[in-house]
Design a protein around this motif. Sequence first.
Motif, PDB file in Angstrom:
ATOM      1  N   GLN A 159      78.635  54.526 -57.355  1.00 35.29           N
ATOM      2  CA  GLN A 159      79.135  55.827 -57.814  1.00 35.29           C
ATOM      3  C   GLN A 159      80.397  56.221 -57.069  1.00 35.29           C
ATOM      4  O   GLN A 159      81.348  56.739 -57.666  1.00 35.29           O
ATOM      5  N   LEU A 160      80.417  55.985 -55.751  1.00 36.69           N
ATOM      6  CA  LEU A 160      81.597  56.309 -54.950  1.00 36.69           C
ATOM      7  C   LEU A 160      82.789  55.470 -55.396  1.00 36.69           C
ATOM      8  O   LEU A 160      83.913  55.995 -55.538  1.00 36.69           O
ATOM      9  N   LEU A 246      75.099  58.787 -48.384  1.00 35.88           N
ATOM     10  CA  LEU A 246      75.444  57.595 -49.158  1.00 35.88           C
ATOM     11  C   LEU A 246      74.242  56.662 -49.181  1.00 35.88           C
ATOM     12  O   LEU A 246      73.710  56.314 -48.123  1.00 35.88           O
ATOM     13  N   GLU A 247      73.823  56.305 -50.375  1.00 36.42           N
ATOM     14  CA  GLU A 247      72.609  55.481 -50.539  1.00 36.42           C
ATOM     15  C   GLU A 247      71.430  56.127 -49.818  1.00 36.42           C
ATOM     16  O   GLU A 247      70.575  55.454 -49.250  1.00 36.42           O
ATOM     17  N   GLY A 248      71.387  57.475 -49.826  1.00 32.27           N
ATOM     18  CA  GLY A 248      70.286  58.203 -49.207  1.00 32.27           C
ATOM     19  C   GLY A 248      70.354  58.296 -47.695  1.00 32.27           C
ATOM     20  O   GLY A 248      69.398  58.754 -47.059  1.00 32.27           O
ATOM     21  N   THR A 249      71.483  57.916 -47.113  1.00 33.37           N
ATOM     22  CA  THR A 249      71.608  57.871 -45.657  1.00 33.37           C
ATOM     23  C   THR A 249      72.673  58.844 -45.170  1.00 33.37           C
ATOM     24  O   THR A 249      73.783  58.877 -45.699  1.00 33.37           O
ATOM     25  N   GLU A 250      72.322  59.623 -44.130  1.00 28.24           N
ATOM     26  CA  GLU A 250      73.280  60.558 -43.539  1.00 28.24           C
ATOM     27  C   GLU A 250      74.295  59.801 -42.670  1.00 28.24           C
ATOM     28  O   GLU A 250      73.957  58.803 -42.042  1.00 28.24           O
ATOM     29  N   PHE A 262      77.017  52.557 -44.624  1.00 32.23           N
ATOM     30  CA  PHE A 262      77.947  51.446 -44.862  1.00 32.23           C
ATOM     31  C   PHE A 262      79.421  51.757 -44.634  1.00 32.23           C
ATOM     32  O   PHE A 262      80.244  50.836 -44.622  1.00 32.23           O
ATOM     33  N   LEU A 263      79.794  53.015 -44.442  1.00 29.85           N
ATOM     34  CA  LEU A 263      81.204  53.331 -44.218  1.00 29.85           C
ATOM     35  C   LEU A 263      81.462  53.562 -42.728  1.00 29.85           C
ATOM     36  O   LEU A 263      81.267  54.649 -42.197  1.00 29.85           O
ATOM     37  N   SER A 264      81.888  52.528 -42.027  1.00 33.57           N
ATOM     38  CA  SER A 264      82.251  52.669 -40.616  1.00 33.57           C
ATOM     39  C   SER A 264      83.452  51.785 -40.338  1.00 33.57           C
ATOM     40  O   SER A 264      83.719  50.814 -41.052  1.00 33.57           O
TER      41      SER A 264
END
Length: 307
Positions: A159-160, A246-250, A262-264
């Motif tokens: 989606q992103l 994102l994907e249910g994760t803060e 996943f975004l780091s």
Amino acid sequence: MKKNYMKTLALTGLAILAMGALAGCGSKTAETKASDSTTAASSESGTSSAEATTAAGAAAADLKGSISMVGSTSMEKFATALSEVFMEANPGVTVQAEFVGSGAGIEAVGNGSADIGNSSRNLKDEEKAKGIVENIVAIDGIAIVTDPSNKVDNLTKDQLINIYNGTTTSWKDLGGADQPIVVIGRESGSGTRSAFEELLKLEDACKYSNELDSTGAVMAKVASTPGSIGYVSLDVLDDTVKTMNLEGTEPTPENIKAGSYFLSRPFVMATKGEISEQNDLVKALFDYIYSDEGKELVKSVGLIPAN
């Protein structure tokens, strides 16, 4: 939704509180001055002036001169806090920092106009081929933010991607209001933009409504624009925007360290040649960054130590 994860570090005391807002539009130069209030804060917390000096990793009498850093606006908070603590322990040293973007920082260290090039992305092969060395000092998460009135709480990776490549153009398609999505991003040359697009395999494929030249500008634009979405460094989050899962994760340091968010991306302090080849001032600064006290400073500004 998401609170700022900054922890208060007694060593930095009022130094971190004294930092200015994030870099504004265009070039910004800051010569950070050590504050007497840091000594007072150390005394209140039970830390002596001698201990504070030792914590910065060098004998004050042995270090004299200046260190120049140029680069990422996303690294301003960390670079400013680091400069304050290091100069408090070493009164003979001045640390000057200019926040003009990762690309400019790498170019500056490459051509010898800066001691350190701050970059919020990994170095490219062609940059390394010029003798520039990638020194990772911290790990940062990239947070996805929207305006506070947005009803959507979570996005999948697909989606992103579809928002930023222009496939999805309305929040209605994501379970939100029947409202156009205003896609906000950073300017070309930004380390945050490069890392974001590389992580999502969107290089040269994003369809931006606005391209802004600082982290602070993205935060302000998203906060004031209905239907907007943007990406910013994890450590700048506040209540003016809504932070998406994102994907249910803060986007928290704990989740980034665990690998579930996943975004780091890395925070790099690049040098021309290895750290061992730098002058005594620069070597002392890196000694502090990689010390236990340096790791605590990294955590205090919402980042994850690199080692």
